[in-house]
Each structure stands twice: as structure tokens, then as C-alpha cells.
Write a protein that holds these residues in place. Sequence first.
Motif, PDB file in Angstrom:
ATOM      1  N   VAL A 205      -5.247   8.622   3.948  1.00 26.54           N
ATOM      2  CA  VAL A 205      -5.296   7.357   4.689  1.00 26.54           C
ATOM      3  C   VAL A 205      -5.905   6.264   3.825  1.00 26.54           C
ATOM      4  O   VAL A 205      -5.438   5.120   3.839  1.00 26.54           O
ATOM      5  CB  VAL A 205      -6.078   7.544   6.012  1.00 26.54           C
ATOM      6  N   LYS A 206      -6.926   6.599   3.054  1.00 27.58           N
ATOM      7  CA  LYS A 206      -7.559   5.610   2.175  1.00 27.58           C
ATOM      8  C   LYS A 206      -6.558   5.094   1.146  1.00 27.58           C
ATOM      9  O   LYS A 206      -6.445   3.894   0.913  1.00 27.58           O
ATOM     10  CB  LYS A 206      -8.761   6.247   1.481  1.00 27.58           C
ATOM     11  N   LYS A 207      -5.803   6.025   0.536  1.00 25.95           N
ATOM     12  CA  LYS A 207      -4.805   5.620  -0.454  1.00 25.95           C
ATOM     13  C   LYS A 207      -3.681   4.815   0.190  1.00 25.95           C
ATOM     14  O   LYS A 207      -3.205   3.832  -0.384  1.00 25.95           O
ATOM     15  CB  LYS A 207      -4.235   6.848  -1.157  1.00 25.95           C
ATOM     16  N   LEU A 208      -3.249   5.233   1.392  1.00 23.91           N
ATOM     17  CA  LEU A 208      -2.196   4.486   2.086  1.00 23.91           C
ATOM     18  C   LEU A 208      -2.666   3.076   2.443  1.00 23.91           C
ATOM     19  O   LEU A 208      -1.901   2.115   2.328  1.00 23.91           O
ATOM     20  CB  LEU A 208      -1.767   5.226   3.353  1.00 23.91           C
ATOM     21  N   GLY A 209      -3.917   2.955   2.886  1.00 22.26           N
ATOM     22  CA  GLY A 209      -4.457   1.638   3.236  1.00 22.26           C
ATOM     23  C   GLY A 209      -4.500   0.716   2.029  1.00 22.26           C
ATOM     24  O   GLY A 209      -4.081  -0.443   2.098  1.00 22.26           O
ATOM     25  N   LEU A 210      -4.995   1.238   0.915  1.00 21.90           N
ATOM     26  CA  LEU A 210      -5.071   0.429  -0.300  1.00 21.90           C
ATOM     27  C   LEU A 210      -3.667   0.055  -0.774  1.00 21.90           C
ATOM     28  O   LEU A 210      -3.408  -1.098  -1.141  1.00 21.90           O
ATOM     29  CB  LEU A 210      -5.823   1.186  -1.394  1.00 21.90           C
ATOM     30  N   GLY A 211      -2.742   1.021  -0.725  1.00 28.19           N
ATOM     31  CA  GLY A 211      -1.361   0.732  -1.124  1.00 28.19           C
ATOM     32  C   GLY A 211      -0.718  -0.309  -0.229  1.00 28.19           C
ATOM     33  O   GLY A 211      -0.004  -1.198  -0.703  1.00 28.19           O
ATOM     34  N   GLY A 212      -0.992  -0.223   1.069  1.00 21.30           N
ATOM     35  CA  GLY A 212      -0.438  -1.201   2.010  1.00 21.30           C
ATOM     36  C   GLY A 212      -0.959  -2.602   1.756  1.00 21.30           C
ATOM     37  O   GLY A 212      -0.193  -3.570   1.768  1.00 21.30           O
ATOM     38  N   VAL A 213      -2.256  -2.716   1.519  1.00 19.38           N
ATOM     39  CA  VAL A 213      -2.845  -4.034   1.241  1.00 19.38           C
ATOM     40  C   VAL A 213      -2.249  -4.618  -0.027  1.00 19.38           C
ATOM     41  O   VAL A 213      -1.892  -5.807  -0.070  1.00 19.38           O
ATOM     42  CB  VAL A 213      -4.386  -3.919   1.135  1.00 19.38           C
ATOM     43  N   LEU A 214      -2.131  -3.804  -1.063  1.00 16.81           N
ATOM     44  CA  LEU A 214      -1.565  -4.307  -2.319  1.00 16.81           C
ATOM     45  C   LEU A 214      -0.104  -4.727  -2.136  1.00 16.81           C
ATOM     46  O   LEU A 214       0.332  -5.739  -2.713  1.00 16.81           O
ATOM     47  CB  LEU A 214      -1.692  -3.251  -3.411  1.00 16.81           C
ATOM     48  N   MET A 215       0.654  -3.982  -1.335  1.00 19.64           N
ATOM     49  CA  MET A 215       2.046  -4.367  -1.098  1.00 19.64           C
ATOM     50  C   MET A 215       2.141  -5.680  -0.323  1.00 19.64           C
ATOM     51  O   MET A 215       2.995  -6.517  -0.619  1.00 19.64           O
ATOM     52  CB  MET A 215       2.780  -3.249  -0.352  1.00 19.64           C
TER      53      MET A 215
ATOM     54  N   LEU B  50       2.889 -13.095  -2.466  1.00 21.95           N
ATOM     55  CA  LEU B  50       3.128 -13.780  -3.740  1.00 21.95           C
ATOM     56  C   LEU B  50       4.630 -13.917  -4.015  1.00 21.95           C
ATOM     57  O   LEU B  50       5.075 -14.935  -4.568  1.00 21.95           O
ATOM     58  CB  LEU B  50       2.439 -13.023  -4.879  1.00 21.95           C
ATOM     59  N   ALA B  51       5.420 -12.922  -3.614  1.00 20.24           N
ATOM     60  CA  ALA B  51       6.871 -13.010  -3.806  1.00 20.24           C
ATOM     61  C   ALA B  51       7.462 -14.145  -2.976  1.00 20.24           C
ATOM     62  O   ALA B  51       8.387 -14.830  -3.417  1.00 20.24           O
ATOM     63  CB  ALA B  51       7.520 -11.682  -3.441  1.00 20.24           C
ATOM     64  N   VAL B  52       6.935 -14.355  -1.767  1.00 18.49           N
ATOM     65  CA  VAL B  52       7.418 -15.465  -0.931  1.00 18.49           C
ATOM     66  C   VAL B  52       7.120 -16.802  -1.610  1.00 18.49           C
ATOM     67  O   VAL B  52       7.971 -17.694  -1.654  1.00 18.49           O
ATOM     68  CB  VAL B  52       6.778 -15.401   0.479  1.00 18.49           C
ATOM     69  N   PHE B  53       5.918 -16.953  -2.150  1.00 15.66           N
ATOM     70  CA  PHE B  53       5.581 -18.200  -2.859  1.00 15.66           C
ATOM     71  C   PHE B  53       6.474 -18.387  -4.082  1.00 15.66           C
ATOM     72  O   PHE B  53       6.945 -19.505  -4.350  1.00 15.66           O
ATOM     73  CB  PHE B  53       4.111 -18.218  -3.282  1.00 15.66           C
ATOM     74  N   ALA B  54       6.717 -17.293  -4.826  1.00 20.22           N
ATOM     75  CA  ALA B  54       7.575 -17.388  -6.005  1.00 20.22           C
ATOM     76  C   ALA B  54       9.002 -17.752  -5.595  1.00 20.22           C
ATOM     77  O   ALA B  54       9.666 -18.561  -6.269  1.00 20.22           O
ATOM     78  CB  ALA B  54       7.556 -16.061  -6.762  1.00 20.22           C
TER      79      ALA B  54
END
Length: 144
Positions: free
Chosen positions: A53-63, A69-73
Motif C-alpha cells: 500500500v505504501k508503494k502504491l500510494g507513492l506511485g499514485g502520487v507521482l503519477m 505536468l503533462a496537462v500544462f505541457a
Amino acid sequence: MEKELLSVENQTPSESAKSERTIGELISKVSEQISSIVRDEVEFTVLNLKAKVKKLGLGGVLMIVGLVLAVFAFNLLLFAGVAGFANIVPWWAAFLIVAGILLLITLILVGIGAIFFKKSQKDVVDPKGAIDQDIATIKKGLDK
């Protein structure tokens, strides 16, 4: 037979107590060991789940940050397209051209999505029916 008696007489009290355990004591000991194994497995599973869950949470936040950032780009790319068209036509026409291209792409994507939705209606999910079929198959196998 005399050797067996001599070996029993030569045993220490703890050894004779070990050999004289009742079936109830042995079953109790096995039950304790099984419950200990189950508790340890549950604890191990909980620790693994917390790590996942910790890894999934961190991965989700980074995504999510990456998508923002992709929307701004993407907005910057659209503006660059407008600026490019503005060299040929007035600014207002450049904005209309880029907006028209975006609407065309949107219509194509929505149309393809609608086709997939219609195709998905053909697939019927019936877990109860599948379980009933499995039970019937098992019963047929037991009747043989």
C-alpha cells in the motif's frame, strides 16, 4: 522384553514424561503450533500488505503529479500551435483552427469509446451462473 524394561528404567524423568504424553496433550500441542503458524502468516501478510500500500500510494502520487505536468505541457503545445498558425492567419483564426482540430480529435475518440461501450453490452457477467455450473460439474464427477 527385559531390554525394553531396562531402557525404560534408565530413562530420566523428563524422557519418560515425553514418552508418556497422552493423545490429548499431543493434539493440544499440534493445535497450538498450527494456531501459532496461522498467526505468524497473518502478521507476515499484514506487513507485506502495508509495504504494498505504501508503494502504491507513492506511485499514485507521482503519477498524478506527472499527469498534472503533462496537462500544462499540452496547454503550452496548443499555444505554440496557435502562435505558429498566427504567422499565417490572424490570432483569432489561429485559435479557431486549433480548437477545431481538438474538437475533431475529441469526436473521433468519443466515437471509438462509444463503439467499445456497445461491444461491452454483449458480454454478460453472471458469477452465480458460473458457480452453479461448477457445482453441477463437481456433482457429475462425484457420481461417477
